[in-house]
Scaffold this active site. Structure first.
Site, PDB file in Angstrom:
ATOM      1  N   LYS A  15      27.958  78.924  78.171  1.00 28.26           N
ATOM      2  CA  LYS A  15      28.793  78.197  77.205  1.00 28.26           C
ATOM      3  C   LYS A  15      29.728  77.219  77.917  1.00 28.26           C
ATOM      4  O   LYS A  15      29.827  76.051  77.546  1.00 28.26           O
ATOM      5  CB  LYS A  15      29.642  79.174  76.367  1.00 28.26           C
ATOM      6  CG  LYS A  15      28.845  80.238  75.631  1.00 28.26           C
ATOM      7  CD  LYS A  15      29.761  81.183  74.867  1.00 28.26           C
ATOM      8  CE  LYS A  15      30.684  82.027  75.724  1.00 28.26           C
ATOM      9  NZ  LYS A  15      29.991  83.059  76.544  1.00 28.26           N
ATOM     10  N   ARG A  90      35.235  85.292  68.163  1.00 29.85           N
ATOM     11  CA  ARG A  90      34.530  86.386  68.819  1.00 29.85           C
ATOM     12  C   ARG A  90      34.382  87.598  67.915  1.00 29.85           C
ATOM     13  O   ARG A  90      33.750  88.577  68.304  1.00 29.85           O
ATOM     14  CB  ARG A  90      35.313  86.849  70.057  1.00 29.85           C
ATOM     15  CG  ARG A  90      35.287  85.890  71.206  1.00 29.85           C
ATOM     16  CD  ARG A  90      34.084  86.140  72.060  1.00 29.85           C
ATOM     17  NE  ARG A  90      34.382  86.688  73.356  1.00 29.85           N
ATOM     18  CZ  ARG A  90      34.699  85.949  74.424  1.00 29.85           C
ATOM     19  NH1 ARG A  90      34.807  84.652  74.346  1.00 29.85           N
ATOM     20  NH2 ARG A  90      34.887  86.517  75.591  1.00 29.85           N
ATOM     21  N   ARG A 129      28.873  83.899  90.048  1.00 33.09           N
ATOM     22  CA  ARG A 129      29.641  82.737  89.588  1.00 33.09           C
ATOM     23  C   ARG A 129      30.827  82.432  90.501  1.00 33.09           C
ATOM     24  O   ARG A 129      31.481  83.326  91.024  1.00 33.09           O
ATOM     25  CB  ARG A 129      30.169  82.987  88.163  1.00 33.09           C
ATOM     26  CG  ARG A 129      31.121  81.883  87.709  1.00 33.09           C
ATOM     27  CD  ARG A 129      31.354  81.869  86.234  1.00 33.09           C
ATOM     28  NE  ARG A 129      31.830  83.144  85.729  1.00 33.09           N
ATOM     29  CZ  ARG A 129      31.918  83.432  84.437  1.00 33.09           C
ATOM     30  NH1 ARG A 129      31.567  82.536  83.534  1.00 33.09           N
ATOM     31  NH2 ARG A 129      32.350  84.612  84.050  1.00 33.09           N
ATOM     32  N   ARG A 162      36.132  85.091  89.418  1.00 32.20           N
ATOM     33  CA  ARG A 162      36.975  85.571  88.325  1.00 32.20           C
ATOM     34  C   ARG A 162      37.190  87.080  88.436  1.00 32.20           C
ATOM     35  O   ARG A 162      36.280  87.817  88.784  1.00 32.20           O
ATOM     36  CB  ARG A 162      36.301  85.238  86.984  1.00 32.20           C
ATOM     37  CG  ARG A 162      36.959  84.077  86.257  1.00 32.20           C
ATOM     38  CD  ARG A 162      36.137  83.595  85.101  1.00 32.20           C
ATOM     39  NE  ARG A 162      35.920  84.615  84.068  1.00 32.20           N
ATOM     40  CZ  ARG A 162      35.336  84.364  82.903  1.00 32.20           C
ATOM     41  NH1 ARG A 162      34.918  83.145  82.625  1.00 32.20           N
ATOM     42  NH2 ARG A 162      35.162  85.328  82.029  1.00 32.20           N
ATOM     43  N   ARG A 173      32.134  93.773  78.913  1.00 27.23           N
ATOM     44  CA  ARG A 173      32.081  92.504  78.170  1.00 27.23           C
ATOM     45  C   ARG A 173      30.793  92.415  77.364  1.00 27.23           C
ATOM     46  O   ARG A 173      30.795  91.943  76.227  1.00 27.23           O
ATOM     47  CB  ARG A 173      32.206  91.324  79.142  1.00 27.23           C
ATOM     48  CG  ARG A 173      33.643  91.119  79.612  1.00 27.23           C
ATOM     49  CD  ARG A 173      33.727  90.378  80.924  1.00 27.23           C
ATOM     50  NE  ARG A 173      33.187  89.033  80.850  1.00 27.23           N
ATOM     51  CZ  ARG A 173      32.819  88.320  81.920  1.00 27.23           C
ATOM     52  NH1 ARG A 173      32.925  88.845  83.129  1.00 27.23           N
ATOM     53  NH2 ARG A 173      32.359  87.104  81.757  1.00 27.23           N
TER      54      ARG A 173
HETATM   55  P1  AP5 Z   1      29.170  80.000  82.298  1.00 23.38           P
HETATM   56  O1  AP5 Z   1      28.893  78.641  81.786  1.00 23.38           O
HETATM   57  O2  AP5 Z   1      30.439  80.235  83.049  1.00 23.38           O
HETATM   58  O3  AP5 Z   1      28.952  81.090  81.135  1.00 23.38           O
HETATM   59  P2  AP5 Z   1      29.827  81.435  79.856  1.00 23.38           P
HETATM   60  O4  AP5 Z   1      28.894  81.572  78.712  1.00 23.38           O
HETATM   61  O5  AP5 Z   1      30.963  80.479  79.718  1.00 23.38           O
HETATM   62  O6  AP5 Z   1      30.314  82.880  80.254  1.00 23.38           O
HETATM   63  P3  AP5 Z   1      31.780  83.511  80.315  1.00 23.38           P
HETATM   64  O7  AP5 Z   1      31.726  84.654  81.270  1.00 23.38           O
HETATM   65  O8  AP5 Z   1      32.826  82.491  80.535  1.00 23.38           O
HETATM   66  O9  AP5 Z   1      31.897  84.068  78.898  1.00 23.38           O
HETATM   67  P4  AP5 Z   1      32.830  85.155  78.429  1.00 23.38           P
HETATM   68  O10 AP5 Z   1      32.624  85.010  76.992  1.00 23.38           O
HETATM   69  O11 AP5 Z   1      32.615  86.509  78.951  1.00 23.38           O
HETATM   70  O12 AP5 Z   1      34.246  84.781  79.072  1.00 23.38           O
HETATM   71  P5  AP5 Z   1      35.512  84.068  78.465  1.00 23.38           P
HETATM   72  O13 AP5 Z   1      36.170  83.323  79.537  1.00 23.38           O
HETATM   73  O14 AP5 Z   1      35.171  83.389  77.213  1.00 23.38           O
HETATM   74  O15 AP5 Z   1      27.930  80.405  83.243  1.00 23.38           O
HETATM   75  C1  AP5 Z   1      27.903  81.667  83.886  1.00 23.38           C
HETATM   76  C2  AP5 Z   1      27.259  81.527  85.269  1.00 23.38           C
HETATM   77  O16 AP5 Z   1      25.884  81.136  85.133  1.00 23.38           O
HETATM   78  C3  AP5 Z   1      27.896  80.442  86.148  1.00 23.38           C
HETATM   79  O17 AP5 Z   1      27.838  80.879  87.466  1.00 23.38           O
HETATM   80  C4  AP5 Z   1      26.999  79.221  85.933  1.00 23.38           C
HETATM   81  O18 AP5 Z   1      26.998  78.349  87.050  1.00 23.38           O
HETATM   82  C5  AP5 Z   1      25.644  79.869  85.737  1.00 23.38           C
HETATM   83  N1  AP5 Z   1      24.781  79.130  84.811  1.00 23.38           N
HETATM   84  C6  AP5 Z   1      25.154  78.476  83.675  1.00 23.38           C
HETATM   85  N2  AP5 Z   1      24.070  77.938  83.047  1.00 23.38           N
HETATM   86  C7  AP5 Z   1      22.992  78.295  83.810  1.00 23.38           C
HETATM   87  C8  AP5 Z   1      21.585  78.044  83.695  1.00 23.38           C
HETATM   88  N3  AP5 Z   1      21.092  77.343  82.667  1.00 23.38           N
HETATM   89  N4  AP5 Z   1      20.759  78.547  84.650  1.00 23.38           N
HETATM   90  C9  AP5 Z   1      21.268  79.269  85.703  1.00 23.38           C
HETATM   91  N5  AP5 Z   1      22.588  79.535  85.864  1.00 23.38           N
HETATM   92  C10 AP5 Z   1      23.439  79.042  84.929  1.00 23.38           C
HETATM   93  O19 AP5 Z   1      36.419  85.311  78.073  1.00 23.38           O
HETATM   94  C11 AP5 Z   1      37.023  86.106  79.064  1.00 23.38           C
HETATM   95  C12 AP5 Z   1      37.920  87.159  78.428  1.00 23.38           C
HETATM   96  O20 AP5 Z   1      38.986  86.518  77.706  1.00 23.38           O
HETATM   97  C13 AP5 Z   1      37.261  88.076  77.387  1.00 23.38           C
HETATM   98  O21 AP5 Z   1      36.603  89.157  77.986  1.00 23.38           O
HETATM   99  C14 AP5 Z   1      38.471  88.484  76.551  1.00 23.38           C
HETATM  100  O22 AP5 Z   1      39.216  89.465  77.206  1.00 23.38           O
HETATM  101  C15 AP5 Z   1      39.291  87.213  76.508  1.00 23.38           C
HETATM  102  N6  AP5 Z   1      38.938  86.353  75.366  1.00 23.38           N
HETATM  103  C16 AP5 Z   1      38.416  85.092  75.426  1.00 23.38           C
HETATM  104  N7  AP5 Z   1      38.228  84.598  74.197  1.00 23.38           N
HETATM  105  C17 AP5 Z   1      38.626  85.568  73.327  1.00 23.38           C
HETATM  106  C18 AP5 Z   1      38.666  85.651  71.907  1.00 23.38           C
HETATM  107  N8  AP5 Z   1      38.237  84.653  71.134  1.00 23.38           N
HETATM  108  N9  AP5 Z   1      39.133  86.798  71.361  1.00 23.38           N
HETATM  109  C19 AP5 Z   1      39.562  87.816  72.113  1.00 23.38           C
HETATM  110  N10 AP5 Z   1      39.545  87.799  73.459  1.00 23.38           N
HETATM  111  C20 AP5 Z   1      39.077  86.684  74.070  1.00 23.38           C
HETATM  112 MG    MG Z   2      33.065  80.591  79.895  1.00 21.68          MG
END
Ligand code: AP5
Ligand code: MG
Ligand code: ZN
Length: 217
Positions: A15, A90, A129, A162, A173
């Site tokens: 994402k 979410r 990552r 991270r 997660r």
């Molecule tokens: P990346 O693009 O970083 O993936 P992502 O989908 O953004 O994954 P996240 O881990 O950021 O999602 P998340 O939902 O767990 O975390 P968030 O920060 O939102 O890609 C991942 C890896 O793959 C990278 O190394 C990239 O280079 C690689 N990659 C990408 N595309 C690729 C491809 N096509 N092929 C190969 N490799 C590829 O949330 C973190 C925390 O915040 C949550 O756990 C929660 O505690 C809190 N939080 C955030 N939002 C909320 C909410 N709305 N409500 C409540 N708590 C929340």
């Molecule tokens: Mg992300």
């Protein structure tokens, strides 16, 4: 007409990677709730300190906190062609709150993009990552390496791992996603907003599929 998007998908689906480039291509603001919480944590704000306990364990932060943060962001949004909500909503409760906020702003969503990928690919993506400390751009040691080791291509900031990309937090997660976020697929399908993108291919392939999906809208 503005382009107002939600990016939905499990942790590691890509994402953030796609939101960065898609926002740039279309002049959209990129609102990542995960990045906003991490920024708050860095600045040691009350929201950041509160969120830390949940994030480190891989659990969702309470709905009201996430919703309030996004509301402030959307209200303060400058002159853009639209927005990408990355990692929000979410839960069904967050989606309902967002619905209410957007109808008050008379700004219905254009589409909800679902990044589709098998669970088996996610752990490897997350544990490899590297994230920029300054601009949050994600890289991957093998799949998407930076040009220079340890340095962000976009802003020359320092790359780090991270705190929640440990195997234990990743497990939590994934299970939070399955229990609380996956029901959003039906929620948005019913509203005719969902479009699926194959997120299991290389980064450029996903970008192309995303563009095609947006053109079809
Ligand atoms: P990346 O693009 O970083 O993936 P992502 O989908 O953004 O994954 P996240 O881990 O950021 O999602 P998340 O939902 O767990 O975390 P968030 O920060 O939102 O890609 C991942 C890896 O793959 C990278 O190394 C990239 O280079 C690689 N990659 C990408 N595309 C690729 C491809 N096509 N092929 C190969 N490799 C590829 O949330 C973190 C925390 O915040 C949550 O756990 C929660 O505690 C809190 N939080 C955030 N939002 C909320 C909410 N709305 N409500 C409540 N708590 C929340
Ligand atoms: Mg992300
Ligand atoms: Zn950077």
């Amino acid at each position: 007409m503005s382009l107002d998007l939600v990016f939905l998908g499990p942790p590691g689906a890509g994402k953030g990677t796609q939101a960065k480039t898609c926002a740039e291509r279309h002049g959209l603001s990129h609102v990542s709730t995960g990045d906003l919480f991490r920024q708050n944590l860095k600045e040691e704000t009350p929201v950041g300190l509160m969120a830390r306990g949940f994030m480190d364990k891989g659990l969702l932060v309470p709905d009201e906190v996430a919703c309030q943060m996004v509301r402030e962001c959307l209200e303060g949004e400058g002159d853009t062609e639209g927005f990408i909500l990355d990692g929000f909503p979410r839960t069904i409760a967050q989606a309902e709150t967002l619905d209410g906020d957007l109808s008050r702003m008379q700004r219905p969503l254009t589409a909800v993009v679902s990044f589709e990928i098998a669970d088996g690919m996610l752990t490897e993506r997350l544990t490899g990552r590297l994230t920029c400390r300054d601009c949050s751009t994600p890289f991957h040691v093998a799949f998407n390496p930076p040009e220079q080791e340890g340095v962000c291509d976009a802003c020359a900031g320092e790359l780090c791992t991270r705190d929640d990309d440990t195997e234990q937090a990743v497990g939590a997660r994934l299970s939070e996603y399955r229990d609380k976020s996956a029901p959003l697929l039906d929620f948005y399908e019913t509203r005719g907003l969902l479009c699926g993108v194959d997120a299991a291919q290389p980064v450029d392939g996903v970008s192309a599929a995303l563009e095609r999906a947006l053109e079809d809208r």
